[in-house]
Design a protein around this motif. Sequence first.
Motif, PDB file in Angstrom:
ATOM      1  N   MET A 235     -10.429  -9.513  -4.686  1.00  0.00           N
ATOM      2  CA  MET A 235      -9.487 -10.567  -4.331  1.00  0.00           C
ATOM      3  C   MET A 235     -10.196 -11.765  -3.705  1.00  0.00           C
ATOM      4  O   MET A 235      -9.647 -12.877  -3.694  1.00  0.00           O
TER       5      MET A 235
ATOM      6  N   TYR B 114      -6.488  -1.470  -8.719  1.00  0.00           N
ATOM      7  CA  TYR B 114      -6.366  -0.540  -7.595  1.00  0.00           C
ATOM      8  C   TYR B 114      -5.379   0.583  -7.937  1.00  0.00           C
ATOM      9  O   TYR B 114      -4.477   0.411  -8.765  1.00  0.00           O
TER      10      TYR B 114
ATOM     11  N   ARG C  67     -12.042  -1.818  -1.019  1.00  0.00           N
ATOM     12  CA  ARG C  67     -11.011  -1.757  -2.050  1.00  0.00           C
ATOM     13  C   ARG C  67     -10.626  -3.132  -2.580  1.00  0.00           C
ATOM     14  O   ARG C  67     -10.489  -3.332  -3.783  1.00  0.00           O
ATOM     15  N   ASN C  68     -10.435  -4.114  -1.694  1.00  0.00           N
ATOM     16  CA  ASN C  68      -9.873  -5.405  -2.118  1.00  0.00           C
ATOM     17  C   ASN C  68     -10.921  -6.501  -2.338  1.00  0.00           C
ATOM     18  O   ASN C  68     -10.572  -7.675  -2.447  1.00  0.00           O
TER      19      ASN C  68
ATOM     20  N   TYR D  41      -8.932  -7.289 -10.418  1.00  0.00           N
ATOM     21  CA  TYR D  41      -8.763  -6.382  -9.276  1.00  0.00           C
ATOM     22  C   TYR D  41      -7.879  -5.226  -9.740  1.00  0.00           C
ATOM     23  O   TYR D  41      -6.700  -5.413 -10.023  1.00  0.00           O
TER      24      TYR D  41
ATOM     25  N   SER E 264       0.397  -8.747   0.964  1.00  0.00           N
ATOM     26  CA  SER E 264      -0.835  -8.703   0.175  1.00  0.00           C
ATOM     27  C   SER E 264      -1.827  -7.704   0.758  1.00  0.00           C
ATOM     28  O   SER E 264      -1.845  -7.461   1.971  1.00  0.00           O
ATOM     29  N   HIS E 265      -2.671  -7.143  -0.093  1.00  0.00           N
ATOM     30  CA  HIS E 265      -3.745  -6.264   0.376  1.00  0.00           C
ATOM     31  C   HIS E 265      -4.754  -7.031   1.229  1.00  0.00           C
ATOM     32  O   HIS E 265      -5.530  -6.427   1.963  1.00  0.00           O
ATOM     33  N   SER E 266      -4.754  -8.350   1.119  1.00  0.00           N
ATOM     34  CA  SER E 266      -5.681  -9.178   1.895  1.00  0.00           C
ATOM     35  C   SER E 266      -4.997  -9.841   3.088  1.00  0.00           C
ATOM     36  O   SER E 266      -5.517 -10.820   3.630  1.00  0.00           O
TER      37      SER E 266
ATOM     38  N   THR F 125       0.851  -1.179   0.000  1.00  0.00           N
ATOM     39  CA  THR F 125       0.000   0.000   0.000  1.00  0.00           C
ATOM     40  C   THR F 125       0.881   1.221   0.000  1.00  0.00           C
ATOM     41  O   THR F 125       1.573   1.504   0.971  1.00  0.00           O
TER      42      THR F 125
END
Length: 281
Positions: A118, A128, A114-115, A126, A104-106, A3
Motif C-alpha cells: 500500500m 491479502y 502485510r500492508n 496488494y 484502511s489497513h494503513s 481486518t
Amino acid sequence: MTTRKRKKSLLPQSECASDQTDGEPLKRLIQSQSDTTPVDHHLSPYFSMKESVRLTYSFFNQPCVDLAKAFLGKVLVRKLNDGTELRGRVVETEAYLGGEDKASHSAGGKRTERNTAMFMKPGTIYVYPIYGIYLCMNVSSQGEGAAVLLRSLEPLSGQDVMRGLRAAKRKAGAKILKEKELCNGPSKLCQALDIQRCFDRRDLATDTEVWLERDPERETVSAGEVVSAARIGVESHGEWATKPLRFYLRGHPCVSVLSRDAERLMQSSTDLHNTEIERTV
C-alpha cells in the motif's frame, strides 16, 4: 478493507499457492479444457478482432478516489501458465484513502509486513488473506498507504476455466455457478482468475501474468453510470463506515451488493438536474 478474524492460514505466505496444493488441480483443469475445446476457444471474438491497450504507470498514478472510478469499465487480464488469458471487466471497486481512513489497513499511517504494498508506487498489487483462506486484490494509488480494492468483475473470456477454478474451492455437489456469479465479490474474482498470495507487491503495469487493459469496445464510463455507496464490511469504523467510497456500474448484474438508497439518491439528483435544465430552456 477491514481486518477479519483470522484463522490459521491454509495458504503459504512466501510461495505461490499453485506451487503446492493448487498446482496439480489447475494443470488437470487446463488439460481437460484443451482435450475437448479448440485451442483458441478461450479467446472471444470480442478480443481477437480488436487490439487492446495495456494500461501503464501513468494510469495508476492518480488520487485514490479517481483511480477507483477510473478502474470501472477497464479489463483485468490473467495469463495462465499454458497461455490461456482470463478476462473480466471491472464493475465495482472500493477506495481506501490511507492514514486518515479508519477502515484502511494503513489507518494512522501504520506500516506492517502485510500492508507494505500500500506504500509502494502506484500500480503495485496488494493481495491479502481474509478468514485465513480467501484472498482480496488491491492496487496502490497516489497517497501514502492508499489503495483500491477490486470488488467485482464481469467475465468476458475464459469462463469455463473460471468456473473450474471456483468449483475447486467449493463443496462437492454445489450448484453450477451462473456466469454473473463467477467474479461478483473480491475473493470470488481472486479464485476465478487464480490470483495468488505471491502476486503481492508485483507491478500491475509491467507484470507478465496479470495486467489491466482498456476496453477496445468502450473508451469511457460516464459519470451518470457510476453509483457511489458505502463500502462493504466496514460497519465498525464509525463515520468511515458510511462514506460513499464504493463505486459500481449502475444496473450491472455482476455487482456484488446493490445500494438502493444510493441509487435513489442518484436518480433524485438526476431528476432535479433535468428539471433545472427544462426551466432554463
